[in-house]
Design an enzyme around this catalytic site. Sequence first.
Site, mmCIF file in Angstrom:
data_model
loop_
_atom_site.group_PDB
_atom_site.id
_atom_site.type_symbol
_atom_site.label_atom_id
_atom_site.label_comp_id
_atom_site.label_asym_id
_atom_site.label_seq_id
_atom_site.Cartn_x
_atom_site.Cartn_y
_atom_site.Cartn_z
ATOM 1 N N SER A 120 42.911 -28.444 16.964
ATOM 2 C CA SER A 120 43.778 -28.405 15.792
ATOM 3 C C SER A 120 44.665 -29.636 15.837
ATOM 4 O O SER A 120 45.065 -30.099 16.909
ATOM 5 C CB SER A 120 44.626 -27.134 15.830
ATOM 6 O OG SER A 120 45.826 -27.341 15.108
ATOM 7 N N GLU A 175 31.540 -20.850 12.717
ATOM 8 C CA GLU A 175 32.123 -20.590 11.397
ATOM 9 C C GLU A 175 31.283 -21.234 10.302
ATOM 10 O O GLU A 175 31.144 -20.692 9.201
ATOM 11 C CB GLU A 175 33.569 -21.095 11.357
ATOM 12 C CG GLU A 175 34.490 -20.231 12.204
ATOM 13 C CD GLU A 175 35.851 -20.864 12.466
ATOM 14 O OE1 GLU A 175 36.758 -20.144 12.857
ATOM 15 O OE2 GLU A 175 35.993 -22.090 12.309
ATOM 16 N N LYS A 232 44.595 -25.031 20.650
ATOM 17 C CA LYS A 232 43.453 -24.477 19.926
ATOM 18 C C LYS A 232 42.105 -25.040 20.344
ATOM 19 O O LYS A 232 41.955 -26.222 20.630
ATOM 20 C CB LYS A 232 43.619 -24.722 18.412
ATOM 21 C CG LYS A 232 44.761 -23.965 17.805
ATOM 22 C CD LYS A 232 44.522 -22.465 17.719
ATOM 23 C CE LYS A 232 43.463 -22.165 16.728
ATOM 24 N NZ LYS A 232 43.894 -21.846 15.410
ATOM 25 N N HIS A 256 31.474 0.640 15.307
ATOM 26 C CA HIS A 256 32.746 0.625 14.570
ATOM 27 C C HIS A 256 33.788 -0.263 15.265
ATOM 28 O O HIS A 256 34.981 -0.043 15.125
ATOM 29 C CB HIS A 256 33.319 2.040 14.413
ATOM 30 C CG HIS A 256 32.311 3.064 13.993
ATOM 31 N ND1 HIS A 256 32.051 3.344 12.669
ATOM 32 C CD2 HIS A 256 31.473 3.840 14.725
ATOM 33 C CE1 HIS A 256 31.101 4.280 12.607
ATOM 34 N NE2 HIS A 256 30.731 4.596 13.847
#
Length: 459
Positions: free
Chosen positions: A278, A291, A284, A157
Amino acid sequence: MKNKAWGGRFKAAQTKAFLEYGASIGFDKKLAEYDIMQNVAHATALHKARILTPTELKKIVSGLKKVAAEVRAGKFKFRTEDEDIHMNIERRLTEIIGPLAGKVHTGRSRNDQVATDVRLYTRENAIAIAGFIAGLRRAFVAQAEKNVDAVMPSYTHMQQAQPIRVAHWFMAYHEMFRRDEERFHLAAHGANVMPLGSGALAGVNYPIDRRVTANLLGFGAISANSLDAVSDRDFAVEFLTAVALLFAHLSRFAEDVIIYSSSEFGCVDLPDEYCTGSSIMPQKKNPDLLELFRGKTGRVNGNLISLLTIIKGLPLAYNKDLQEDKIGLFDSCEQALAALPLATDFVKKMKFRTKLLEGRVKNGFLTAVDLADYLALRGMPFREAHHVVGAIVRECEEKGMTFADMTLKHLQAHSPLFKKDVFDYLDPTKSPDRKKTFGSTAKKEILEQIHAAKHELDK
Ligand code: ARG
Protein backbone atom coordinates in the site's frame (compact mmCIF):
# COMPACT_ATOMS: atom_id res chain seq x y z
CA MET A 1 -15.86 5.86 -53.10
CA LYS A 2 -18.13 2.87 -53.59
CA ASN A 3 -17.43 -0.40 -51.76
CA LYS A 4 -15.53 -2.92 -53.88
CA ALA A 5 -17.19 -5.98 -52.41
CA TRP A 6 -20.84 -4.93 -52.60
CA GLY A 7 -20.97 -1.33 -53.96
CA GLY A 8 -22.64 -2.36 -57.24
CA ARG A 9 -26.25 -1.79 -56.20
CA PHE A 10 -25.66 1.58 -54.46
CA LYS A 11 -25.98 5.06 -55.91
CA ALA A 12 -24.55 6.97 -52.94
CA ALA A 13 -21.62 6.05 -50.76
CA GLN A 14 -22.10 5.31 -47.07
CA THR A 15 -21.06 7.97 -44.56
CA LYS A 16 -17.57 7.66 -43.14
CA ALA A 17 -18.93 7.61 -39.60
CA PHE A 18 -21.24 4.70 -40.39
CA LEU A 19 -18.51 2.70 -42.11
CA GLU A 20 -16.23 3.17 -39.14
CA TYR A 21 -19.03 2.18 -36.80
CA GLY A 22 -19.63 -1.02 -38.77
CA ALA A 23 -16.01 -2.02 -39.29
CA SER A 24 -14.87 -5.06 -37.31
CA ILE A 25 -11.21 -5.01 -38.34
CA GLY A 26 -10.29 -3.45 -34.97
CA PHE A 27 -10.95 -6.80 -33.31
CA ASP A 28 -11.35 -9.48 -36.00
CA LYS A 29 -7.76 -8.97 -37.20
CA LYS A 30 -7.06 -11.68 -34.62
CA LEU A 31 -8.59 -14.10 -37.12
CA ALA A 32 -5.99 -13.34 -39.81
CA GLU A 33 -4.06 -16.63 -39.68
CA TYR A 34 -7.29 -18.68 -39.68
CA ASP A 35 -8.72 -16.68 -42.58
CA ILE A 36 -5.59 -17.28 -44.65
CA MET A 37 -5.64 -21.01 -43.85
CA GLN A 38 -9.26 -21.09 -44.89
CA ASN A 39 -8.51 -19.25 -48.15
CA VAL A 40 -5.85 -21.82 -49.04
CA ALA A 41 -8.25 -24.69 -48.30
CA HIS A 42 -11.13 -23.11 -50.20
CA ALA A 43 -8.93 -22.31 -53.22
CA THR A 44 -7.75 -25.94 -53.23
CA ALA A 45 -11.36 -27.16 -53.22
CA LEU A 46 -12.17 -24.71 -56.05
CA HIS A 47 -9.29 -26.18 -58.02
CA LYS A 48 -10.50 -29.74 -57.35
CA ALA A 49 -13.93 -28.65 -58.65
CA ARG A 50 -12.20 -27.34 -61.80
CA ILE A 51 -13.11 -23.75 -61.01
CA LEU A 52 -9.46 -22.68 -60.70
CA THR A 53 -6.71 -23.87 -63.06
CA PRO A 54 -3.53 -25.35 -61.53
CA THR A 55 -1.62 -22.14 -62.40
CA GLU A 56 -4.29 -19.97 -60.81
CA LEU A 57 -4.22 -22.08 -57.64
CA LYS A 58 -0.44 -21.84 -57.48
CA LYS A 59 -0.49 -18.06 -57.83
CA ILE A 60 -3.19 -17.71 -55.20
CA VAL A 61 -1.45 -19.98 -52.69
CA SER A 62 1.92 -18.27 -53.10
CA GLY A 63 0.20 -14.86 -52.75
CA LEU A 64 -1.54 -16.02 -49.57
CA LYS A 65 1.80 -17.23 -48.20
CA LYS A 66 3.18 -13.73 -48.68
CA VAL A 67 0.19 -12.27 -46.89
CA ALA A 68 0.67 -14.74 -44.04
CA ALA A 69 4.35 -13.78 -43.73
CA GLU A 70 3.40 -10.10 -43.53
CA VAL A 71 0.84 -10.82 -40.81
CA ARG A 72 3.33 -12.88 -38.82
CA ALA A 73 6.02 -10.20 -39.13
CA GLY A 74 3.57 -7.54 -37.98
CA LYS A 75 3.95 -5.76 -41.31
CA PHE A 76 0.41 -6.24 -42.58
CA LYS A 77 -1.48 -2.94 -42.85
CA PHE A 78 -5.01 -3.43 -41.55
CA ARG A 79 -7.32 -0.79 -43.01
CA THR A 80 -10.64 0.31 -41.60
CA GLU A 81 -11.88 1.10 -45.13
CA ASP A 82 -11.68 -2.62 -45.81
CA GLU A 83 -14.23 -3.24 -43.08
CA ASP A 84 -13.18 -6.64 -41.76
CA ILE A 85 -10.41 -9.21 -41.80
CA HIS A 86 -11.84 -11.05 -44.81
CA MET A 87 -11.86 -7.94 -47.02
CA ASN A 88 -8.45 -6.83 -45.72
CA ILE A 89 -6.84 -10.09 -46.74
CA GLU A 90 -8.58 -10.12 -50.10
CA ARG A 91 -7.46 -6.54 -50.74
CA ARG A 92 -3.85 -7.37 -49.94
CA LEU A 93 -3.99 -10.54 -52.06
CA THR A 94 -5.31 -8.40 -54.92
CA GLU A 95 -2.37 -6.00 -54.52
CA ILE A 96 0.02 -8.96 -54.72
CA ILE A 97 -1.52 -11.16 -57.47
CA GLY A 98 -4.00 -8.84 -59.21
CA PRO A 99 -7.69 -9.40 -60.02
CA LEU A 100 -7.25 -13.18 -59.87
CA ALA A 101 -7.63 -12.73 -56.09
CA GLY A 102 -11.32 -12.02 -56.71
CA LYS A 103 -11.83 -15.63 -57.81
CA VAL A 104 -11.12 -16.98 -54.33
CA HIS A 105 -14.50 -15.79 -53.11
CA THR A 106 -16.29 -17.94 -55.72
CA GLY A 107 -18.80 -20.21 -54.00
CA ARG A 108 -18.35 -18.57 -50.63
CA SER A 109 -19.98 -15.85 -48.56
CA ARG A 110 -18.50 -13.93 -45.69
CA ASN A 111 -21.23 -15.60 -43.64
CA ASP A 112 -19.79 -19.10 -43.91
CA GLN A 113 -16.29 -17.61 -44.02
CA VAL A 114 -16.51 -15.84 -40.67
CA ALA A 115 -18.28 -18.77 -39.00
CA THR A 116 -15.44 -21.02 -40.17
CA ASP A 117 -12.70 -18.67 -38.90
CA VAL A 118 -14.36 -18.28 -35.50
CA ARG A 119 -14.66 -22.05 -35.15
CA LEU A 120 -10.98 -22.53 -36.01
CA TYR A 121 -10.05 -19.90 -33.43
CA THR A 122 -12.27 -21.45 -30.76
CA ARG A 123 -11.07 -24.99 -31.39
CA GLU A 124 -7.38 -24.08 -31.21
CA ASN A 125 -7.72 -21.94 -28.12
CA ALA A 126 -9.94 -24.39 -26.26
CA ILE A 127 -7.23 -27.02 -26.68
CA ALA A 128 -4.51 -24.56 -25.60
CA ILE A 129 -6.49 -23.60 -22.48
CA ALA A 130 -7.07 -27.27 -21.62
CA GLY A 131 -3.28 -27.73 -21.76
CA PHE A 132 -2.72 -24.85 -19.32
CA ILE A 133 -5.37 -26.28 -16.98
CA ALA A 134 -3.46 -29.56 -16.91
CA GLY A 135 -0.44 -27.57 -15.68
CA LEU A 136 -2.54 -25.98 -12.95
CA ARG A 137 -3.83 -29.41 -11.90
CA ARG A 138 -0.25 -30.63 -11.56
CA ALA A 139 0.51 -27.77 -9.17
CA PHE A 140 -2.48 -28.71 -6.99
CA VAL A 141 -1.49 -32.38 -6.95
CA ALA A 142 2.12 -31.50 -6.00
CA GLN A 143 0.87 -29.36 -3.09
CA ALA A 144 -1.45 -32.17 -1.99
CA GLU A 145 1.48 -34.57 -1.92
CA LYS A 146 3.54 -32.12 0.10
CA ASN A 147 0.73 -31.52 2.60
CA VAL A 148 -0.70 -34.98 2.95
CA ASP A 149 -0.04 -35.19 6.71
CA ALA A 150 -1.09 -31.66 7.67
CA VAL A 151 -4.56 -31.16 9.16
CA MET A 152 -6.73 -28.06 9.00
CA PRO A 153 -10.26 -27.04 10.00
CA SER A 154 -12.89 -27.29 7.29
CA TYR A 155 -15.89 -24.98 7.19
CA THR A 156 -19.57 -24.94 6.39
CA HIS A 157 -21.34 -21.58 6.67
CA MET A 158 -17.82 -20.29 7.45
CA GLN A 159 -18.14 -22.03 10.84
CA GLN A 160 -15.58 -24.66 11.83
CA ALA A 161 -16.83 -28.08 10.76
CA GLN A 162 -14.51 -31.13 10.84
CA PRO A 163 -10.75 -31.68 10.63
CA ILE A 164 -9.54 -32.40 7.09
CA ARG A 165 -6.16 -32.96 5.54
CA VAL A 166 -4.71 -29.86 3.85
CA ALA A 167 -4.19 -32.20 0.89
CA HIS A 168 -7.95 -32.71 0.76
CA TRP A 169 -8.43 -28.98 0.26
CA PHE A 170 -5.88 -28.90 -2.57
CA MET A 171 -7.43 -31.94 -4.21
CA ALA A 172 -10.89 -30.35 -4.03
CA TYR A 173 -9.63 -27.61 -6.35
CA HIS A 174 -7.86 -30.17 -8.48
CA GLU A 175 -11.23 -31.83 -8.97
CA MET A 176 -12.87 -28.58 -10.14
CA PHE A 177 -10.12 -27.92 -12.64
CA ARG A 178 -10.21 -31.52 -13.82
CA ARG A 179 -13.82 -30.92 -14.85
CA ASP A 180 -12.83 -27.60 -16.43
CA GLU A 181 -10.18 -29.26 -18.56
CA GLU A 182 -12.76 -31.75 -19.77
CA ARG A 183 -15.18 -28.92 -20.56
CA PHE A 184 -12.62 -27.22 -22.79
CA HIS A 185 -12.10 -30.46 -24.69
CA LEU A 186 -15.87 -30.60 -25.15
CA ALA A 187 -15.85 -26.97 -26.31
CA ALA A 188 -13.16 -27.84 -28.86
CA HIS A 189 -15.32 -30.73 -30.01
CA GLY A 190 -18.35 -28.43 -30.32
CA ALA A 191 -16.37 -26.03 -32.50
CA ASN A 192 -15.01 -28.82 -34.67
CA VAL A 193 -17.81 -28.70 -37.28
CA MET A 194 -17.19 -26.93 -40.60
CA PRO A 195 -19.73 -24.37 -41.90
CA LEU A 196 -17.68 -23.56 -45.03
CA GLY A 197 -19.69 -24.48 -48.13
CA SER A 198 -22.93 -23.11 -46.68
CA GLY A 199 -22.50 -19.89 -48.70
CA ALA A 200 -24.71 -17.01 -47.62
CA LEU A 201 -27.25 -19.48 -46.19
CA ALA A 202 -28.56 -21.76 -48.93
CA GLY A 203 -25.43 -23.59 -50.08
CA VAL A 204 -23.44 -22.74 -53.22
CA ASN A 205 -23.95 -23.22 -56.97
CA TYR A 206 -20.66 -25.07 -57.50
CA PRO A 207 -19.84 -28.75 -57.04
CA ILE A 208 -17.42 -28.06 -54.21
CA ASP A 209 -16.48 -31.18 -52.26
CA ARG A 210 -16.78 -30.00 -48.65
CA ARG A 211 -14.79 -33.02 -47.49
CA VAL A 212 -11.73 -31.53 -49.19
CA THR A 213 -11.88 -28.28 -47.18
CA ALA A 214 -12.86 -30.14 -44.00
CA ASN A 215 -9.83 -32.41 -44.33
CA LEU A 216 -7.47 -29.55 -45.05
CA LEU A 217 -8.73 -27.59 -42.05
CA GLY A 218 -8.86 -30.65 -39.82
CA PHE A 219 -12.58 -30.44 -39.09
CA GLY A 220 -14.11 -33.57 -37.57
CA ALA A 221 -17.54 -32.98 -39.09
CA ILE A 222 -19.35 -30.94 -41.75
CA SER A 223 -22.44 -28.88 -40.89
CA ALA A 224 -25.63 -30.56 -42.13
CA ASN A 225 -27.84 -27.49 -42.61
CA SER A 226 -26.53 -24.38 -44.34
CA LEU A 227 -29.21 -22.11 -42.86
CA ASP A 228 -28.25 -23.13 -39.32
CA ALA A 229 -24.51 -23.27 -40.02
CA VAL A 230 -24.09 -19.57 -40.85
CA SER A 231 -26.01 -18.35 -37.82
CA ASP A 232 -25.06 -20.93 -35.19
CA ARG A 233 -22.88 -19.62 -32.38
CA ASP A 234 -23.73 -22.34 -29.83
CA PHE A 235 -20.11 -23.51 -29.88
CA ALA A 236 -18.97 -20.05 -28.79
CA VAL A 237 -21.53 -20.05 -25.96
CA GLU A 238 -20.15 -23.43 -24.88
CA PHE A 239 -16.63 -22.04 -24.89
CA LEU A 240 -17.69 -18.94 -22.94
CA THR A 241 -19.48 -21.19 -20.45
CA ALA A 242 -16.29 -23.18 -19.97
CA VAL A 243 -14.38 -19.93 -19.36
CA ALA A 244 -17.05 -18.69 -16.93
CA LEU A 245 -16.86 -21.91 -14.90
CA LEU A 246 -13.07 -21.87 -15.00
CA PHE A 247 -13.15 -18.39 -13.51
CA ALA A 248 -15.84 -19.38 -11.01
CA HIS A 249 -13.32 -21.93 -9.72
CA LEU A 250 -10.37 -19.53 -9.83
CA SER A 251 -12.51 -17.03 -7.96
CA ARG A 252 -13.54 -19.51 -5.26
CA PHE A 253 -9.91 -20.50 -4.85
CA ALA A 254 -8.99 -16.81 -4.64
CA GLU A 255 -11.62 -16.14 -2.00
CA ASP A 256 -10.55 -19.12 0.15
CA VAL A 257 -6.91 -18.03 0.04
CA ILE A 258 -7.74 -14.37 0.68
CA ILE A 259 -9.62 -15.42 3.82
CA TYR A 260 -6.94 -17.87 4.95
CA SER A 261 -4.20 -15.27 4.46
CA SER A 262 -6.03 -12.52 6.38
CA SER A 263 -4.60 -11.44 9.74
CA GLU A 264 -7.55 -13.08 11.49
CA PHE A 265 -7.05 -16.52 9.91
CA GLY A 266 -3.33 -16.17 9.25
CA CYS A 267 -2.84 -19.74 8.09
CA VAL A 268 -1.58 -19.16 4.52
CA ASP A 269 1.60 -17.39 3.45
CA LEU A 270 1.08 -15.53 0.19
CA PRO A 271 4.00 -15.47 -2.25
CA ASP A 272 5.48 -11.95 -2.38
CA GLU A 273 5.74 -12.35 -6.14
CA TYR A 274 1.96 -12.01 -6.48
CA CYS A 275 1.16 -9.38 -3.87
CA THR A 276 1.46 -5.61 -3.72
CA GLY A 277 1.93 -3.09 -0.96
CA SER A 278 0.00 0.00 0.00
CA SER A 279 1.26 3.50 -0.76
CA ILE A 280 0.21 4.66 2.69
CA MET A 281 0.01 1.63 5.03
CA PRO A 282 3.50 0.15 5.33
CA GLN A 283 2.32 -3.13 6.88
CA LYS A 284 0.14 -4.13 3.94
CA LYS A 285 0.63 -7.13 1.68
CA ASN A 286 -2.35 -7.21 -0.62
CA PRO A 287 -3.45 -10.34 -2.53
CA ASP A 288 -3.90 -8.46 -5.81
CA LEU A 289 -3.59 -11.43 -8.12
CA LEU A 290 -6.35 -13.29 -6.28
CA GLU A 291 -8.54 -10.21 -6.26
CA LEU A 292 -8.03 -9.83 -9.99
CA PHE A 293 -9.12 -13.45 -10.56
CA ARG A 294 -12.22 -12.71 -8.51
CA GLY A 295 -12.88 -9.43 -10.30
CA LYS A 296 -12.31 -10.76 -13.81
CA THR A 297 -14.90 -13.42 -13.13
CA GLY A 298 -17.51 -10.68 -13.45
CA ARG A 299 -16.06 -9.74 -16.80
CA VAL A 300 -16.08 -13.25 -18.30
CA ASN A 301 -19.58 -13.87 -16.94
CA GLY A 302 -20.57 -10.69 -18.77
CA ASN A 303 -19.09 -12.02 -22.00
CA LEU A 304 -21.22 -15.17 -21.71
CA ILE A 305 -24.41 -13.23 -21.01
CA SER A 306 -23.55 -10.84 -23.83
CA LEU A 307 -23.42 -13.59 -26.46
CA LEU A 308 -26.53 -15.33 -25.11
CA THR A 309 -28.31 -12.00 -25.41
CA ILE A 310 -27.01 -11.40 -28.94
CA ILE A 311 -28.38 -14.72 -30.25
CA LYS A 312 -31.65 -14.53 -28.36
CA GLY A 313 -34.46 -13.64 -30.74
CA LEU A 314 -32.15 -13.42 -33.75
CA PRO A 315 -34.07 -14.40 -36.88
CA LEU A 316 -32.48 -16.88 -39.30
CA ALA A 317 -29.96 -16.66 -40.73
CA TYR A 318 -26.95 -14.32 -40.60
CA ASN A 319 -27.52 -10.86 -39.15
CA LYS A 320 -24.91 -8.20 -38.52
CA ASP A 321 -25.60 -8.57 -34.77
CA LEU A 322 -23.40 -11.66 -34.96
CA GLN A 323 -20.36 -9.50 -35.66
CA GLU A 324 -20.43 -8.66 -31.94
CA ASP A 325 -19.84 -12.32 -31.03
CA LYS A 326 -16.09 -12.00 -31.35
CA ILE A 327 -15.47 -9.23 -28.83
CA GLY A 328 -16.42 -11.23 -25.75
CA LEU A 329 -15.15 -14.49 -27.20
CA PHE A 330 -11.64 -13.09 -27.74
CA ASP A 331 -11.67 -11.33 -24.40
CA SER A 332 -12.68 -14.39 -22.38
CA CYS A 333 -10.16 -16.50 -24.25
CA GLU A 334 -7.34 -14.04 -23.56
CA GLN A 335 -8.35 -13.75 -19.91
CA ALA A 336 -8.16 -17.53 -19.49
CA LEU A 337 -4.80 -17.76 -21.28
CA ALA A 338 -3.36 -14.98 -19.13
CA ALA A 339 -4.74 -16.20 -15.79
CA LEU A 340 -3.78 -19.86 -15.94
CA PRO A 341 0.04 -19.64 -15.92
CA LEU A 342 -0.17 -17.04 -13.12
CA ALA A 343 -2.53 -19.23 -11.09
CA THR A 344 -0.23 -22.22 -11.61
CA ASP A 345 2.83 -20.41 -10.32
CA PHE A 346 0.84 -18.95 -7.43
CA VAL A 347 -0.31 -22.41 -6.32
CA LYS A 348 3.27 -23.69 -6.51
CA LYS A 349 4.49 -20.87 -4.26
CA MET A 350 1.72 -20.52 -1.66
CA LYS A 351 2.30 -22.09 1.77
CA PHE A 352 0.01 -23.31 4.51
CA ARG A 353 1.31 -22.66 8.04
CA THR A 354 0.85 -26.26 9.08
CA LYS A 355 2.27 -25.88 12.63
CA LEU A 356 -0.19 -23.09 13.36
CA LEU A 357 -3.04 -25.15 11.90
CA GLU A 358 -2.14 -28.08 14.10
CA GLY A 359 -2.61 -25.92 17.17
CA ARG A 360 -5.79 -24.42 15.80
CA VAL A 361 -7.56 -27.71 15.09
CA LYS A 362 -7.02 -28.73 18.73
CA ASN A 363 -8.74 -25.65 20.11
CA GLY A 364 -12.36 -26.05 19.25
CA PHE A 365 -15.04 -28.60 18.68
CA LEU A 366 -13.98 -29.99 15.32
CA THR A 367 -14.29 -33.59 16.54
CA ALA A 368 -17.91 -33.21 17.70
CA VAL A 369 -19.11 -35.66 15.04
CA ASP A 370 -16.46 -38.19 16.08
CA LEU A 371 -17.61 -37.85 19.68
CA ALA A 372 -21.26 -38.43 18.72
CA ASP A 373 -20.18 -41.42 16.62
CA TYR A 374 -18.30 -42.77 19.65
CA LEU A 375 -21.60 -42.94 21.53
CA ALA A 376 -23.51 -44.24 18.51
CA LEU A 377 -20.99 -47.04 18.04
CA ARG A 378 -21.64 -47.99 21.68
CA GLY A 379 -25.35 -48.39 21.10
CA MET A 380 -26.83 -44.93 21.63
CA PRO A 381 -29.16 -43.80 18.78
CA PHE A 382 -27.30 -41.13 16.76
CA ARG A 383 -29.99 -38.48 17.30
CA GLU A 384 -29.58 -38.89 21.08
CA ALA A 385 -25.78 -38.91 20.80
CA HIS A 386 -26.01 -35.64 18.83
CA HIS A 387 -27.96 -34.06 21.72
CA VAL A 388 -25.47 -35.29 24.33
CA VAL A 389 -22.51 -33.84 22.42
CA GLY A 390 -24.43 -30.62 21.80
CA ALA A 391 -24.88 -30.29 25.57
CA ILE A 392 -21.14 -30.89 26.12
CA VAL A 393 -20.29 -28.13 23.62
CA ARG A 394 -22.76 -25.76 25.31
CA GLU A 395 -21.24 -26.49 28.72
CA CYS A 396 -17.72 -25.92 27.33
CA GLU A 397 -18.74 -22.59 25.83
CA GLU A 398 -20.33 -21.45 29.07
CA LYS A 399 -17.15 -22.31 30.98
CA GLY A 400 -14.78 -20.95 28.33
CA MET A 401 -13.38 -24.40 27.57
CA THR A 402 -12.79 -26.49 24.43
CA PHE A 403 -12.63 -30.24 23.82
CA ALA A 404 -8.92 -30.01 24.67
CA ASP A 405 -9.85 -29.23 28.29
CA MET A 406 -12.26 -32.14 28.74
CA THR A 407 -11.65 -34.71 31.48
CA LEU A 408 -13.28 -38.12 31.67
CA LYS A 409 -15.29 -36.86 34.65
CA HIS A 410 -16.72 -33.99 32.60
CA LEU A 411 -17.71 -36.38 29.84
CA GLN A 412 -19.14 -39.08 32.08
CA ALA A 413 -21.41 -36.52 33.69
CA HIS A 414 -23.13 -36.45 30.26
CA SER A 415 -23.07 -40.19 29.54
CA PRO A 416 -21.79 -43.28 31.33
CA LEU A 417 -20.86 -44.72 27.91
CA PHE A 418 -17.72 -42.55 27.81
CA LYS A 419 -14.59 -44.55 28.71
CA LYS A 420 -10.85 -43.76 28.64
CA ASP A 421 -10.55 -44.57 24.91
CA VAL A 422 -12.77 -41.57 24.11
CA PHE A 423 -9.72 -39.26 24.03
CA ASP A 424 -8.67 -40.92 20.82
CA TYR A 425 -11.93 -39.71 19.34
CA LEU A 426 -11.35 -36.19 20.62
CA ASP A 427 -7.96 -35.98 18.91
CA PRO A 428 -8.43 -33.89 15.73
CA THR A 429 -5.30 -35.28 14.10
CA LYS A 430 -6.83 -38.76 14.23
CA SER A 431 -10.21 -37.70 12.88
CA PRO A 432 -9.44 -37.75 9.12
CA ASP A 433 -8.37 -41.39 9.10
CA ARG A 434 -11.58 -42.43 10.81
CA LYS A 435 -13.31 -41.73 7.51
CA LYS A 436 -14.08 -44.98 5.79
CA THR A 437 -15.63 -43.83 2.51
CA PHE A 438 -14.30 -43.43 -1.02
CA GLY A 439 -13.40 -39.79 -1.72
CA SER A 440 -13.04 -38.93 1.98
CA THR A 441 -10.26 -37.06 3.76
CA ALA A 442 -8.62 -40.27 5.07
CA LYS A 443 -4.95 -40.53 4.11
CA LYS A 444 -5.52 -43.77 2.22
CA GLU A 445 -8.24 -42.12 0.12
CA ILE A 446 -6.24 -38.96 -0.56
CA LEU A 447 -3.23 -40.99 -1.65
CA GLU A 448 -5.48 -42.89 -4.02
CA GLN A 449 -6.87 -39.62 -5.44
CA ILE A 450 -3.36 -38.25 -5.88
CA HIS A 451 -2.27 -41.44 -7.57
CA ALA A 452 -5.25 -41.42 -9.93
CA ALA A 453 -4.71 -37.74 -10.79
CA LYS A 454 -1.01 -38.25 -11.53
CA HIS A 455 -1.79 -41.27 -13.65
CA GLU A 456 -4.34 -39.29 -15.68
CA LEU A 457 -2.02 -36.28 -16.03
CA ASP A 458 0.86 -38.45 -17.23
CA LYS A 459 -1.21 -39.95 -20.03
N1 ARG B 1 -17.42 -8.92 -40.23
C1 ARG B 1 -18.55 -9.76 -40.36
C2 ARG B 1 -18.83 -10.48 -39.03
O1 ARG B 1 -17.95 -10.53 -38.23
C3 ARG B 1 -18.33 -10.77 -41.44
C4 ARG B 1 -19.58 -11.29 -42.04
C5 ARG B 1 -20.23 -10.23 -42.85
N2 ARG B 1 -21.39 -10.74 -43.51
C6 ARG B 1 -22.32 -9.94 -43.97
N3 ARG B 1 -23.35 -10.49 -44.53
N4 ARG B 1 -22.24 -8.64 -43.85
O2 ARG B 1 -19.86 -11.01 -38.78
